[in-house]
Design a protein around this motif. Structure first.
Motif, PDB file in Angstrom:
ATOM      1  N   PRO A  94      -5.738   2.245  10.943  1.00 28.04           N
ATOM      2  CA  PRO A  94      -5.904   0.983  10.205  1.00 28.04           C
ATOM      3  C   PRO A  94      -4.613   0.181  10.140  1.00 28.04           C
ATOM      4  CG  PRO A  94      -6.960   2.770   9.019  1.00 28.04           C
ATOM      5  CD  PRO A  94      -6.199   3.395  10.155  1.00 28.04           C
ATOM      6  N   GLY A  95      -4.757  -1.140  10.100  1.00 29.84           N
ATOM      7  CA  GLY A  95      -3.612  -2.028  10.002  1.00 29.84           C
ATOM      8  C   GLY A  95      -3.323  -2.423   8.566  1.00 29.84           C
ATOM      9  N   PRO A  96      -2.121  -2.966   8.325  1.00 32.52           N
ATOM     10  CA  PRO A  96      -1.725  -3.323   6.958  1.00 32.52           C
ATOM     11  C   PRO A  96      -2.683  -4.279   6.254  1.00 32.52           C
ATOM     12  CG  PRO A  96       0.178  -3.305   8.397  1.00 32.52           C
ATOM     13  CD  PRO A  96      -1.013  -3.138   9.282  1.00 32.52           C
ATOM     14  N   ALA A  97      -3.134  -5.346   6.920  1.00 29.84           N
ATOM     15  CA  ALA A  97      -4.031  -6.292   6.256  1.00 29.84           C
ATOM     16  C   ALA A  97      -5.342  -5.622   5.861  1.00 29.84           C
ATOM     17  CB  ALA A  97      -4.295  -7.494   7.159  1.00 29.84           C
ATOM     18  N   GLN A  98      -5.817  -4.706   6.696  1.00 27.63           N
ATOM     19  CA  GLN A  98      -7.023  -3.957   6.351  1.00 27.63           C
ATOM     20  C   GLN A  98      -6.782  -3.069   5.134  1.00 27.63           C
ATOM     21  OE1 GLN A  98      -7.500  -2.069  10.174  1.00 27.63           O
ATOM     22  NE2 GLN A  98      -9.014  -3.574  10.871  1.00 27.63           N
ATOM     23  N   LEU A  99      -5.629  -2.390   5.133  1.00 26.78           N
ATOM     24  CA  LEU A  99      -5.298  -1.520   4.003  1.00 26.78           C
ATOM     25  C   LEU A  99      -5.124  -2.324   2.722  1.00 26.78           C
ATOM     26  CD1 LEU A  99      -2.755   0.833   5.817  1.00 26.78           C
ATOM     27  CD2 LEU A  99      -5.083   1.404   5.112  1.00 26.78           C
ATOM     28  N   GLY A 100      -4.491  -3.480   2.833  1.00 25.59           N
ATOM     29  CA  GLY A 100      -4.319  -4.316   1.659  1.00 25.59           C
ATOM     30  C   GLY A 100      -5.648  -4.766   1.083  1.00 25.59           C
ATOM     31  N   TRP A 101      -6.622  -5.051   1.952  1.00 18.39           N
ATOM     32  CA  TRP A 101      -7.929  -5.487   1.481  1.00 18.39           C
ATOM     33  C   TRP A 101      -8.697  -4.340   0.823  1.00 18.39           C
ATOM     34  CZ3 TRP A 101     -10.163 -10.043   0.648  1.00 18.39           C
ATOM     35  CH2 TRP A 101     -11.536 -10.069   0.413  1.00 18.39           C
ATOM     36  N   VAL A 102      -8.659  -3.165   1.444  1.00 17.39           N
ATOM     37  CA  VAL A 102      -9.339  -1.998   0.867  1.00 17.39           C
ATOM     38  C   VAL A 102      -8.699  -1.617  -0.470  1.00 17.39           C
ATOM     39  CG1 VAL A 102      -9.865   0.455   1.203  1.00 17.39           C
ATOM     40  CG2 VAL A 102     -10.083  -1.157   3.117  1.00 17.39           C
ATOM     41  N   ASP A 103      -7.359  -1.748  -0.529  1.00 19.82           N
ATOM     42  CA  ASP A 103      -6.594  -1.537  -1.760  1.00 19.82           C
ATOM     43  C   ASP A 103      -6.756  -0.121  -2.327  1.00 19.82           C
ATOM     44  OD1 ASP A 103      -4.785  -2.264  -3.703  1.00 19.82           O
ATOM     45  OD2 ASP A 103      -6.278  -3.178  -5.029  1.00 19.82           O
ATOM     46  N   THR A 105      -4.388   3.112  -2.444  1.00 18.16           N
ATOM     47  CA  THR A 105      -3.036   3.580  -2.128  1.00 18.16           C
ATOM     48  C   THR A 105      -3.064   4.955  -1.468  1.00 18.16           C
ATOM     49  OG1 THR A 105      -2.800   4.414  -4.398  1.00 18.16           O
ATOM     50  CG2 THR A 105      -1.916   2.226  -3.921  1.00 18.16           C
ATOM     51  N   GLU A 106      -4.038   5.792  -1.806  1.00 18.20           N
ATOM     52  CA  GLU A 106      -4.137   7.094  -1.146  1.00 18.20           C
ATOM     53  C   GLU A 106      -4.419   6.927   0.347  1.00 18.20           C
ATOM     54  OE1 GLU A 106      -6.870   9.715  -3.010  1.00 18.20           O
ATOM     55  OE2 GLU A 106      -5.795   9.767  -4.925  1.00 18.20           O
ATOM     56  N   LEU A 107      -5.214   5.921   0.688  1.00 21.28           N
ATOM     57  CA  LEU A 107      -5.485   5.645   2.093  1.00 21.28           C
ATOM     58  C   LEU A 107      -4.212   5.185   2.797  1.00 21.28           C
ATOM     59  CD1 LEU A 107      -7.428   5.336   4.485  1.00 21.28           C
ATOM     60  CD2 LEU A 107      -7.978   3.041   3.628  1.00 21.28           C
ATOM     61  N   SER A 108      -3.431   4.319   2.162  1.00 19.78           N
ATOM     62  CA  SER A 108      -2.180   3.851   2.765  1.00 19.78           C
ATOM     63  C   SER A 108      -1.207   5.006   2.966  1.00 19.78           C
ATOM     64  CB  SER A 108      -1.543   2.762   1.893  1.00 19.78           C
ATOM     65  OG  SER A 108      -2.347   1.598   1.893  1.00 19.78           O
ATOM     66  N   THR A 109      -1.158   5.906   2.002  1.00 21.94           N
ATOM     67  CA  THR A 109      -0.305   7.087   2.148  1.00 21.94           C
ATOM     68  C   THR A 109      -0.784   7.964   3.305  1.00 21.94           C
ATOM     69  OG1 THR A 109       0.268   7.097  -0.209  1.00 21.94           O
ATOM     70  CG2 THR A 109       0.557   9.161   0.986  1.00 21.94           C
ATOM     71  N   GLN A 153       2.919  -8.109  -5.535  1.00 16.85           N
ATOM     72  CA  GLN A 153       2.772  -6.815  -6.184  1.00 16.85           C
ATOM     73  C   GLN A 153       1.864  -5.890  -5.392  1.00 16.85           C
ATOM     74  OE1 GLN A 153       4.622  -5.684  -8.853  1.00 16.85           O
ATOM     75  NE2 GLN A 153       3.736  -3.811  -8.000  1.00 16.85           N
ATOM     76  N   ALA A 154       0.794  -6.450  -4.818  1.00 19.02           N
ATOM     77  CA  ALA A 154      -0.102  -5.633  -4.004  1.00 19.02           C
ATOM     78  C   ALA A 154       0.620  -5.131  -2.751  1.00 19.02           C
ATOM     79  CB  ALA A 154      -1.333  -6.444  -3.611  1.00 19.02           C
ATOM     80  N   VAL A 155       1.382  -6.020  -2.101  1.00 17.59           N
ATOM     81  CA  VAL A 155       2.148  -5.607  -0.930  1.00 17.59           C
ATOM     82  C   VAL A 155       3.128  -4.505  -1.313  1.00 17.59           C
ATOM     83  CG1 VAL A 155       3.837  -6.331   0.802  1.00 17.59           C
ATOM     84  CG2 VAL A 155       1.897  -7.816   0.258  1.00 17.59           C
ATOM     85  N   ALA A 156       3.814  -4.680  -2.434  1.00 20.62           N
ATOM     86  CA  ALA A 156       4.789  -3.688  -2.884  1.00 20.62           C
ATOM     87  C   ALA A 156       4.141  -2.322  -3.083  1.00 20.62           C
ATOM     88  CB  ALA A 156       5.441  -4.158  -4.187  1.00 20.62           C
ATOM     89  N   THR A 157       2.965  -2.314  -3.679  1.00 19.16           N
ATOM     90  CA  THR A 157       2.265  -1.060  -3.945  1.00 19.16           C
ATOM     91  C   THR A 157       1.946  -0.316  -2.651  1.00 19.16           C
ATOM     92  OG1 THR A 157       1.292  -1.932  -5.988  1.00 19.16           O
ATOM     93  CG2 THR A 157       0.180  -0.061  -4.957  1.00 19.16           C
ATOM     94  N   HIS A 158       1.457  -1.042  -1.646  1.00 14.52           N
ATOM     95  CA  HIS A 158       1.071  -0.387  -0.394  1.00 14.52           C
ATOM     96  C   HIS A 158       2.272  -0.061   0.483  1.00 14.52           C
ATOM     97  CE1 HIS A 158      -3.240  -0.441  -0.990  1.00 14.52           C
ATOM     98  NE2 HIS A 158      -3.073  -1.619  -1.574  1.00 14.52           N
ATOM     99  N   ALA A 160       5.169   0.967  -0.734  1.00 15.73           N
ATOM    100  CA  ALA A 160       5.666   2.213  -1.324  1.00 15.73           C
ATOM    101  C   ALA A 160       4.791   3.396  -0.925  1.00 15.73           C
ATOM    102  CB  ALA A 160       5.729   2.081  -2.840  1.00 15.73           C
ATOM    103  N   ALA A 161       3.463   3.190  -0.956  1.00 12.07           N
ATOM    104  CA  ALA A 161       2.544   4.277  -0.598  1.00 12.07           C
ATOM    105  C   ALA A 161       2.731   4.695   0.855  1.00 12.07           C
ATOM    106  CB  ALA A 161       1.100   3.832  -0.840  1.00 12.07           C
ATOM    107  N   THR A 162       2.908   3.725   1.746  1.00 10.52           N
ATOM    108  CA  THR A 162       3.084   4.043   3.157  1.00 10.52           C
ATOM    109  C   THR A 162       4.412   4.731   3.410  1.00 10.52           C
ATOM    110  OG1 THR A 162       1.751   2.080   3.693  1.00 10.52           O
ATOM    111  CG2 THR A 162       3.003   3.077   5.488  1.00 10.52           C
ATOM    112  N   VAL A 163       5.460   4.273   2.735  1.00  8.86           N
ATOM    113  CA  VAL A 163       6.765   4.925   2.853  1.00  8.86           C
ATOM    114  C   VAL A 163       6.656   6.397   2.455  1.00  8.86           C
ATOM    115  CG1 VAL A 163       9.075   5.071   1.838  1.00  8.86           C
ATOM    116  CG2 VAL A 163       8.183   2.861   2.601  1.00  8.86           C
ATOM    117  N   ARG A 164       5.984   6.657   1.351  1.00  5.16           N
ATOM    118  CA  ARG A 164       5.834   8.048   0.900  1.00  5.16           C
ATOM    119  C   ARG A 164       5.087   8.876   1.940  1.00  5.16           C
ATOM    120  NH1 ARG A 164       5.094   5.434  -4.220  1.00  5.16           N
ATOM    121  NH2 ARG A 164       2.830   5.411  -3.919  1.00  5.16           N
ATOM    122  N   GLY A 165       4.048   8.285   2.554  1.00  2.00           N
ATOM    123  CA  GLY A 165       3.304   9.014   3.574  1.00  2.00           C
ATOM    124  C   GLY A 165       4.139   9.323   4.797  1.00  2.00           C
TER     125      GLY A 165
END
Length: 511
Positions: A94-103, A105-109, A153-158, A160-165
């Motif tokens: 999945p791409g970032p815009a898709q992840l941002g829409w699904v919202d 954070t576990e998926l982004s990680t 804020q939404a971008v920041a959240t995802h 951070a989640a992706t960095v952790r993953g």
């Protein structure tokens, strides 16, 4: 040709410091002799592009580490539209815009962890991602769906989640990009020097926010942007001590990586060599030279990769010799890079979890917007590609949508469009004449987020072929954008997105 130049202990010390901050690209899927020599003489590492990837990439990485065990091996792997590991057919993640829409954070990680695992298997230990830009300008030609969205804020959240993953195992480092934020620019820094003309307060309150989140999540590296912020000086951010000082003031003590020095924003302004010197003076630690295959300023010679490296190396050596560049500052940058590289080398013996990846298609289906009835039943599809594809960042080797639709139906395509964007409508007139009777029309676009030539083209298509299906792989238009055409908003140009889209359009057996 050998890169060896050191003739004394002093010379060797300087060369170690210089090489220790350079990260070049190179041609091919095997280790060139010049690159092996440079690694023997302390080169920090390399950056892989699509041209370097094959089924033998892990072997290539091993050959690099045979010369420098703690080499940094980096690549752009963002998921969605930008991939190197899957550049031949497009990303299956999945791409970032898709992840941002699904919202979720576990998926982004989970996506971050999958990227890290894939990178590690290829011998890569630095991922240039996630994109931390807030795409506040829908007309942005270089970020768009590479961003998690337009809300800071939404971008920041995802982010951070992706960095952790990505960094969970410790074997792969993440790189948040592109500081101070590339999301409100109107041009592509691969092709020009963009200017960020918004208020400083807006930059710091909105565009800094995802970088603050990345730093809080422990991101190991951050990449600079080749953009000018007039309020902070005329120099591009990559070469600007004021801008990089603001990054350190946010509490970041990791590695500052430059965006590629072969991009036009640097090469066509100050030049890659002087740019390298200025970047270190400004506070950068690691100099990404870039891709010799797509470098618009390259000589085109078979050894252009070596020439690009020598241009940067020799400029740094000359700057140290003349006193223009402080050797101690260079040593400190090289030491920071070496410290991270050694940590990654040690952690690399503990491979990231190789557990099965999720069903990515099921995860991102909610991000695929459907407007109208997009199912088409005819046995043939005419795929009309009106996308701009202005950015070198994508660097796709082939088109995923062509492959995906061909797997379902007989596929027809018009002649390849070579004309510039202002000739799009003329091209459209010619292309529509190619469509045979009894054929469904699918139109690919990526710039309908704002008024412009692609929207104009869709208006013309709506008159001539009101049964056409539009597949938008770029920023989604605002709700007030009205069109009579059925449309799918894929939010990525990737193998994953193309497979989902093709299944939606071809959902019923042809009549």
């Amino acid at each position: 040709m050998s890169t060896a130049i050191a003739t004394s202990a002093t010379d060797r010390d300087v060369l170690d410091a210089v090489n220790g901050v350079i990260l070049p690209g190179f041609f091919g899927t095997e280790l060139p002799l010049w690159l092996a020599d440079a690694l023997d003489e302390g080169l920090a590492g390399v950056v892989y592009f699509g041209q370097n990837i094959s089924e033998h990439t892990a072997t290539l990485s091993a050959s690099i580490r045979a010369h420098r065990p703690n080499a940094v091996i980096a690549t752009d792997e963002e998921g969605g539209t930008v991939t190197r590991l899957e550049s031949v057919h497009g990303s299956s993640i999945p791409g970032p815009a898709q992840l941002g829409w699904v919202d979720d954070t576990e998926l982004s990680t989970a996506v971050g962890a999958a990227i890290a695992a894939r990178a590690h298997r290829a011998g890569i230990n630095l991922v240039f991602g996630p994109v931390a830009d807030v795409n506040t300008n829908p007309a942005n030609p270089v970020i768009g769906v590479r961003s998690f969205g337009s809300d800071a804020q939404a971008v920041a959240t995802h982010v951070a989640a992706t960095v952790r993953g990505i960094q969970n195992s410790g074997a792969v480092a993440a790189c948040a990009k592109h500081f101070p934020g590339h999301g409100d620019t109107h041009s592509d820094s691969h092709l020009a020097l963009p200017e960020l003309g918004i208020e400083v307060g807006e930059i710091e309150d909105i565009h800094f926010e995802p970088f603050r989140a990345a730093i809080a999540a422990g991101v190991r590296t951050i990449m600079t942007a080749h953009i000018r912020v007039p309020a902070w000086g005329e120099a591009p951010a990559t070469l600007n001590p004021v801008v990089l000082g603001k990054l350190r003031a946010l509490g970041f003590d990791g590695i500052i990586v430059t965006d590629a020095l072969d991009m036009a924003a640097i090469r066509e302004s100050v030049g890659a060599g002087p740019g390298a010197v200025a970047a270190i003076q400004a506070g950068a630690d690691l100099l990404c030279i870039g891709n010799p295959r797509t470098n618009l300023g390259s000589s085109g010679d078979a050894d252009a990769d070596h020439q690009d490296y020598l241009e940067v190396r020799d400029a740094l050596l000359a700057a140290v010799a003349s006193g223009e560049l402080d050797l101690d500052q260079l040593r400190r940058a090289a030491a920071r890079v070496s410290s991270l590289a050694t940590e990654l080398e040690v952690a690399g013996t503990r491979a990231p979890s190789d557990e099965a990846e999720r069903d990515w298609a099921a995860s991102v289906v909610p991000a695929i917007g459907i407007h109208g009835n997009v199912v088409r039943r005819r046995s043939r599809i005419f795929l009309l590609d009106l996308r701009a594809r202005a950015t070198i960042a994508v660097a796709a080797e082939s088109d995923a949508f062509r492959r995906a639709f061909a797997a379902h139906r007989e596929l027809e395509m018009p002649p390849t469009r070579s004309a510039p964007p202002h000739d799009l409508l003329e091209y459209l007139d010619t292309a529509l004449l190619e469509i045979r009777a009894g054929t469904d029309l699918v139109v690919l676009v990526d710039r309908i987020g704002v008024p412009g030539i692609q929207r104009d083209a869709l208006e013309q298509i709506a008159v001539l072929r009101p049964d056409a299906v539009v597949v938008n792989v770029g920023v989604v238009p605002a709700p007030e954008y009205l069109s009579d055409l059925d449309r799918i908003d894929a939010r990525a140009s990737s193998a994953l997105a193309s497979d989902i889209v093709a299944e939606l359009v071809c959902a019923e057996v042809p009549a």
